[in-house]
Motif scaffolding. Structure first.
Motif, PDB file in Angstrom:
ATOM      1  N   UNK A  21      34.453 -76.933 -31.802  1.00  0.00           N
ATOM      2  CA  UNK A  21      34.663 -78.349 -32.387  1.00  0.00           C
ATOM      3  C   UNK A  21      35.112 -79.040 -33.269  1.00  0.00           C
ATOM      4  N   UNK A  22      35.979 -79.417 -33.984  1.00  0.00           N
ATOM      5  CA  UNK A  22      35.535 -79.270 -35.318  1.00  0.00           C
ATOM      6  C   UNK A  22      35.152 -80.920 -35.591  1.00  0.00           C
ATOM      7  N   UNK A  23      34.053 -81.658 -36.061  1.00  0.00           N
ATOM      8  CA  UNK A  23      34.129 -82.714 -36.227  1.00  0.00           C
ATOM      9  C   UNK A  23      34.259 -83.456 -37.464  1.00  0.00           C
ATOM     10  N   UNK A  24      33.407 -84.837 -37.815  1.00  0.00           N
ATOM     11  CA  UNK A  24      33.495 -85.667 -39.404  1.00  0.00           C
ATOM     12  C   UNK A  24      32.007 -84.433 -40.188  1.00  0.00           C
ATOM     13  N   UNK A  25      31.329 -83.856 -38.630  1.00  0.00           N
ATOM     14  CA  UNK A  25      30.494 -83.179 -40.588  1.00  0.00           C
ATOM     15  C   UNK A  25      29.968 -81.656 -40.124  1.00  0.00           C
ATOM     16  N   UNK A  26      31.157 -81.104 -39.586  1.00  0.00           N
ATOM     17  CA  UNK A  26      31.743 -79.695 -39.337  1.00  0.00           C
ATOM     18  C   UNK A  26      31.750 -79.216 -38.746  1.00  0.00           C
ATOM     19  N   UNK A  27      32.042 -78.253 -38.127  1.00  0.00           N
ATOM     20  CA  UNK A  27      32.346 -77.394 -37.101  1.00  0.00           C
ATOM     21  C   UNK A  27      31.278 -77.198 -36.008  1.00  0.00           C
ATOM     22  N   UNK A  89      22.686 -79.514 -31.207  1.00  0.00           N
ATOM     23  CA  UNK A  89      23.564 -80.900 -30.350  1.00  0.00           C
ATOM     24  C   UNK A  89      23.112 -81.149 -28.836  1.00  0.00           C
ATOM     25  N   UNK A  90      22.904 -81.910 -28.358  1.00  0.00           N
ATOM     26  CA  UNK A  90      22.909 -81.968 -27.209  1.00  0.00           C
ATOM     27  C   UNK A  90      24.089 -82.117 -26.235  1.00  0.00           C
ATOM     28  N   UNK A  91      23.776 -81.624 -24.944  1.00  0.00           N
ATOM     29  CA  UNK A  91      24.979 -80.809 -23.946  1.00  0.00           C
ATOM     30  C   UNK A  91      25.295 -81.521 -22.613  1.00  0.00           C
ATOM     31  N   UNK A  92      25.816 -81.548 -22.388  1.00  0.00           N
ATOM     32  CA  UNK A  92      25.858 -82.212 -21.107  1.00  0.00           C
ATOM     33  C   UNK A  92      26.830 -81.376 -19.970  1.00  0.00           C
ATOM     34  N   UNK A  93      26.914 -80.936 -18.596  1.00  0.00           N
ATOM     35  CA  UNK A  93      27.894 -80.258 -17.266  1.00  0.00           C
ATOM     36  C   UNK A  93      28.169 -81.475 -16.354  1.00  0.00           C
ATOM     37  N   UNK A  94      29.299 -81.770 -16.371  1.00  0.00           N
ATOM     38  CA  UNK A  94      29.512 -83.349 -15.783  1.00  0.00           C
ATOM     39  C   UNK A  94      30.881 -82.555 -15.101  1.00  0.00           C
ATOM     40  N   UNK A  95      30.695 -82.591 -13.628  1.00  0.00           N
ATOM     41  CA  UNK A  95      31.699 -82.689 -12.891  1.00  0.00           C
ATOM     42  C   UNK A  95      32.797 -81.419 -13.203  1.00  0.00           C
ATOM     43  N   UNK A  96      32.180 -80.262 -13.850  1.00  0.00           N
ATOM     44  CA  UNK A  96      33.313 -79.131 -14.489  1.00  0.00           C
ATOM     45  C   UNK A  96      33.627 -79.346 -16.125  1.00  0.00           C
ATOM     46  N   UNK A  97      32.797 -80.427 -16.849  1.00  0.00           N
ATOM     47  CA  UNK A  97      33.367 -81.386 -17.925  1.00  0.00           C
ATOM     48  C   UNK A  97      32.354 -81.073 -18.885  1.00  0.00           C
ATOM     49  N   UNK A  98      32.873 -80.517 -19.832  1.00  0.00           N
ATOM     50  CA  UNK A  98      31.339 -80.510 -21.297  1.00  0.00           C
ATOM     51  C   UNK A  98      30.676 -81.676 -21.886  1.00  0.00           C
ATOM     52  N   UNK A  99      29.688 -82.197 -22.115  1.00  0.00           N
ATOM     53  CA  UNK A  99      30.296 -83.765 -22.904  1.00  0.00           C
ATOM     54  C   UNK A  99      29.207 -83.102 -24.280  1.00  0.00           C
ATOM     55  N   UNK A 100      28.896 -83.884 -25.322  1.00  0.00           N
ATOM     56  CA  UNK A 100      28.308 -83.571 -26.477  1.00  0.00           C
ATOM     57  C   UNK A 100      28.384 -84.948 -26.851  1.00  0.00           C
ATOM     58  N   UNK A 101      26.334 -84.957 -27.130  1.00  0.00           N
ATOM     59  CA  UNK A 101      26.543 -86.193 -27.674  1.00  0.00           C
ATOM     60  C   UNK A 101      27.138 -86.745 -29.113  1.00  0.00           C
ATOM     61  N   UNK A 102      27.300 -88.083 -28.710  1.00  0.00           N
ATOM     62  CA  UNK A 102      28.430 -88.695 -29.585  1.00  0.00           C
ATOM     63  C   UNK A 102      27.809 -89.407 -30.767  1.00  0.00           C
ATOM     64  N   UNK A 103      26.325 -89.282 -30.557  1.00  0.00           N
ATOM     65  CA  UNK A 103      25.716 -90.193 -32.023  1.00  0.00           C
ATOM     66  C   UNK A 103      24.940 -89.097 -32.654  1.00  0.00           C
ATOM     67  N   UNK A 104      25.372 -87.924 -32.421  1.00  0.00           N
ATOM     68  CA  UNK A 104      25.154 -86.899 -33.607  1.00  0.00           C
ATOM     69  C   UNK A 104      26.661 -86.497 -33.998  1.00  0.00           C
ATOM     70  N   UNK A 105      27.062 -85.970 -33.451  1.00  0.00           N
ATOM     71  CA  UNK A 105      28.767 -85.833 -34.174  1.00  0.00           C
ATOM     72  C   UNK A 105      30.182 -87.096 -34.073  1.00  0.00           C
ATOM     73  N   UNK A 106      31.147 -87.069 -35.170  1.00  0.00           N
ATOM     74  CA  UNK A 106      31.937 -87.749 -35.101  1.00  0.00           C
ATOM     75  C   UNK A 106      33.230 -86.914 -34.281  1.00  0.00           C
ATOM     76  N   UNK A 107      33.552 -86.795 -32.841  1.00  0.00           N
ATOM     77  CA  UNK A 107      34.702 -85.111 -33.130  1.00  0.00           C
ATOM     78  C   UNK A 107      35.711 -86.021 -33.699  1.00  0.00           C
ATOM     79  N   UNK A 108      36.220 -85.507 -33.757  1.00  0.00           N
ATOM     80  CA  UNK A 108      38.152 -85.544 -34.879  1.00  0.00           C
ATOM     81  C   UNK A 108      38.637 -84.745 -33.616  1.00  0.00           C
ATOM     82  N   UNK A 109      38.820 -83.921 -33.744  1.00  0.00           N
ATOM     83  CA  UNK A 109      39.987 -83.082 -31.970  1.00  0.00           C
ATOM     84  C   UNK A 109      39.178 -81.814 -31.846  1.00  0.00           C
ATOM     85  N   UNK A 110      39.229 -81.457 -30.807  1.00  0.00           N
ATOM     86  CA  UNK A 110      38.342 -79.743 -30.036  1.00  0.00           C
ATOM     87  C   UNK A 110      39.286 -79.226 -30.468  1.00  0.00           C
ATOM     88  N   UNK A 111      39.225 -77.896 -30.915  1.00  0.00           N
ATOM     89  CA  UNK A 111      40.018 -77.062 -31.526  1.00  0.00           C
ATOM     90  C   UNK A 111      39.709 -76.110 -30.202  1.00  0.00           C
TER      91      UNK A 111
END
Length: 111
Positions: A21-27, A89-111
């Motif tokens: 996942x490419x983020x404003x803080x790096x990959x 980075x904190x993660x969760x899986x909910x209903x088959x979807x991967x969630x990542x802590x948005x306070x630690x990264x700002x996702x610019x786009x998924x690769x």
């Protein structure tokens, strides 16, 4: 309150595999274990800069593809090294979807 952002389906990552996942803080390397646990780590080994996303996943560990440093994906600590550590980075899986802590990264786009 922790806010999580959806970065994709669990099925997008093969068991014992990773995606970046490419983020404003790096990959960030997002790993899926054989038993469907999900971990997210900084995608750069502190030893020689190797891409951890290309490493070998075994249990809750990943081995750097360049020089075989082994990282605990729970803590980011390299085994046998006081200096080797990557950010986690904190993660969760909910209903088959991967969630990542948005306070630690700002996702610019998924690769």
């Amino acid at each position: 309150m922790t806010i999580f952002v959806d970065i994709g389906s669990l099925e997008d990552i093969p068991p014992q595999g990773a995606r970046v996942v490419k983020t404003a803080q790096g990959c960030v390397a997002v790993f899926r274990t054989a038993d469907d646990q999900v971990f997210a780590l900084e995608d750069r080994c502190p030893h020689k800069g190797g891409p951890l996303s290309e490493g070998i996943v075994h249990g809750d560990r990943v081995t750097c593809p360049l020089h075989n440093w082994v990282f605990d994906m729970n803590s980011g600590q390299a085994q046998g090294s006081d200096e080797g550590m990557v950010r986690t980075y904190a993660t969760r899986v909910r209903n088959g979807r991967i969630l990542i802590d948005a306070t630690l990264i700002r996702t610019s786009r998924a690769a």
